[in-house]
Design an enzyme around this catalytic site. Structure first.
Site, PDB file in Angstrom:
ATOM      1  NE  ARG A  54      -1.612  -2.100   3.025  1.00 50.33           N
ATOM      2  CZ  ARG A  54      -1.872  -3.367   2.745  1.00 50.33           C
ATOM      3  NH1 ARG A  54      -3.002  -3.697   2.225  1.00 50.33           N
ATOM      4  NH2 ARG A  54      -0.997  -4.316   3.014  1.00 50.33           N
ATOM      5  CE  LYS A  82      26.505  -5.926  -6.779  1.00 44.01           C
ATOM      6  NZ  LYS A  82      26.802  -5.108  -7.964  1.00 44.01           N
TER       7      LYS A  82
HETATM    8  C1  NCD Z   1       1.682  -1.013   8.428  1.00 39.41           C
HETATM    9  C2  NCD Z   1       3.179  -0.852   8.440  1.00 39.41           C
HETATM   10  O1  NCD Z   1       3.880  -1.363   7.593  1.00 39.41           O
HETATM   11  O2  NCD Z   1       3.600  -0.128   9.326  1.00 39.41           O
HETATM   12  N1  NCD Z   1       1.144  -1.181   7.164  1.00 39.41           N
HETATM   13  C3  NCD Z   1       0.913  -0.052   6.397  1.00 39.41           C
HETATM   14  O3  NCD Z   1       1.792   0.718   6.130  1.00 39.41           O
HETATM   15  N2  NCD Z   1      -0.356   0.169   6.005  1.00 39.41           N
HETATM   16  C4  NCD Z   1       1.148  -1.910   9.446  1.00 39.41           C
HETATM   17  C5  NCD Z   1       1.587  -3.352   9.468  1.00 39.41           C
HETATM   18  O4  NCD Z   1       2.547  -3.768   8.832  1.00 39.41           O
HETATM   19  O5  NCD Z   1       0.932  -4.104  10.200  1.00 39.41           O
END
Ligand code: NCD
Length: 329
Positions: A54, A82
């Site tokens: 996302r 590397k």
């Molecule tokens: C989150 C993250 O990576 O901090 N996801 C996101 O960015 N929507 C939450 C998660 O990984 O659970």
């Protein structure tokens, strides 16, 4: 504003400004051609040392809708394999001429370091357990869109708070906008100290549900757990999962939120995630205009949404010259 590293840098006024600007970019995103030329000539690089679906796609979409050029750095196919350091990687990227760097890293504090070492605007897209400010901004925007305002709302953040950068940024943003936040988790999934956190704590989700306007569920982040913090995922779901029965006990107007990626069947029942009061898809949709607003604030000074940089020679220009008799044919 030069960088976005923490929600604490923004305060209530800064958050409000971004949310107001987001309204304009929601309007842009709904157009047939959802693109404005405000960041033409600027380059935005994603520097992601951790997996993402996302957040990375959302920043790329946001940059493209503002007409910026984008470059993506994926650790798996880069010279990090590397042994190249973050600092040398940064120097390499900046030597090519970039304006903003969107950083995600497994260690807290890396975006702050990148901002110190480099010359570009830096946006924190998640650093370890620390912060994820654009997630908090899109969460605030989504709550506002559905409930009108955050002021006086009761928000329960449920689950693996200990490992959650989303929880840290959300607590800062939600409380800055006047919401009351309760952290709901077993003691093993709370940070060792909550000194200075403006929150209440509960270990009993069922007791909190009846007065909750927003139930914000977090993923069990097993990749960050070095020991068994809950007896089993099944037991966790029984005590802290948003089961269908629990979702039924929420008021019709209450929201069920999750930052994604979801573990359907663990922190949220598969069916609950698709209910009309679950906002998971709205959150993702709002992520793009929110990130447009952030990029615009950091890189777009000098142009405004309503007065985008005009094309060098538009027909209008020529008409005006003709009228003044000064346009040489
Ligand atoms: C989150 C993250 O990576 O901090 N996801 C996101 O960015 N929507 C939450 C998660 O990984 O659970």
């Amino acid at each position: 504003m030069r960088h976005l590293l923490s929600i604490a840098d923004l305060g209530a006024d800064g958050i409000e400004e971004i949310l107001r600007l987001t309204d304009s970019f929601v309007e842009v995103s709904a157009r047939n051609i959802p693109k404005v030329p405000v960041l033409r000539g600027k380059t935005v690089v994603s520097l992601f040392y951790e997996d993402s679906t996302r957040t990375r796609l959302s920043f790329e979409a946001a940059a493209k809708r503002l007409s910026a050029d984008t470059m993506t750095f994926s650790v798996g196919t880069s010279s990090v394999k590397k042994g190249e350091s973050v600092r040398d990687t940064l120097q390499t990227i900046e030597a090519m001429g970039v304006d903003a760097i969107v950083v995600r890293h497994g260690s807290a504090g890396v975006p702050v370091q990148v901002a110190r070492w480099g010359t570009s605007a830096v946006i924190n897209a998640g650093d370890g357990w620390h912060e994820h400010p654009t997630q908090a901004l899109l969460d605030c925007y989504t709550i506002r869109q559905r409930l009108g305002s955050l002021a006086g709302r009761s928000i329960a953040i449920v689950g693996d708070i200990k490992h959650s950068r989303v929880a840290r940024s959300d607590v800062l943003a939600f409380t800055a906008l006047g919401a009351e936040v309760t952290l709901v988790a077993p003691p093993t999934l709370l940070p060792p100290s909550l000194d200075g956190w403006p929150v209440k704590v509960s270990h009993d989700l069922d007791a909190v549900l009846p007065t909750t306007d927003v139930a914000y569920l977090l993923r069990m982040q097993q990749e960050r757990m070095t020991e068994a913090l809950v007896p089993s995922l099944r037991e966790y779901s029984t005590c802290y999962g948003m089961t269908s029965a629990r979702a039924d006990r929420l008021a019709d107007t209450s929201l069920i939120m999750h930052p994604g990626p979801m573990n359907r069947g663990v922190e949220i029942a598969a069916e609950v995630a698709d209910r009309p009061n679950a906002t998971v898809v709205d959150q993702v949709r709002n992520g793009v205009p929110v990130r447009m607003a952030v990029l615009f604030l950091l890189l777009g000074s000098g142009s405004t949404l309503y007065d985008p940089v005009p094309d060098p020679a538009t027909p209008d220009d020529e008409t005006e010259h003709d009228e003044h008799g000064s346009a040489g044919a």
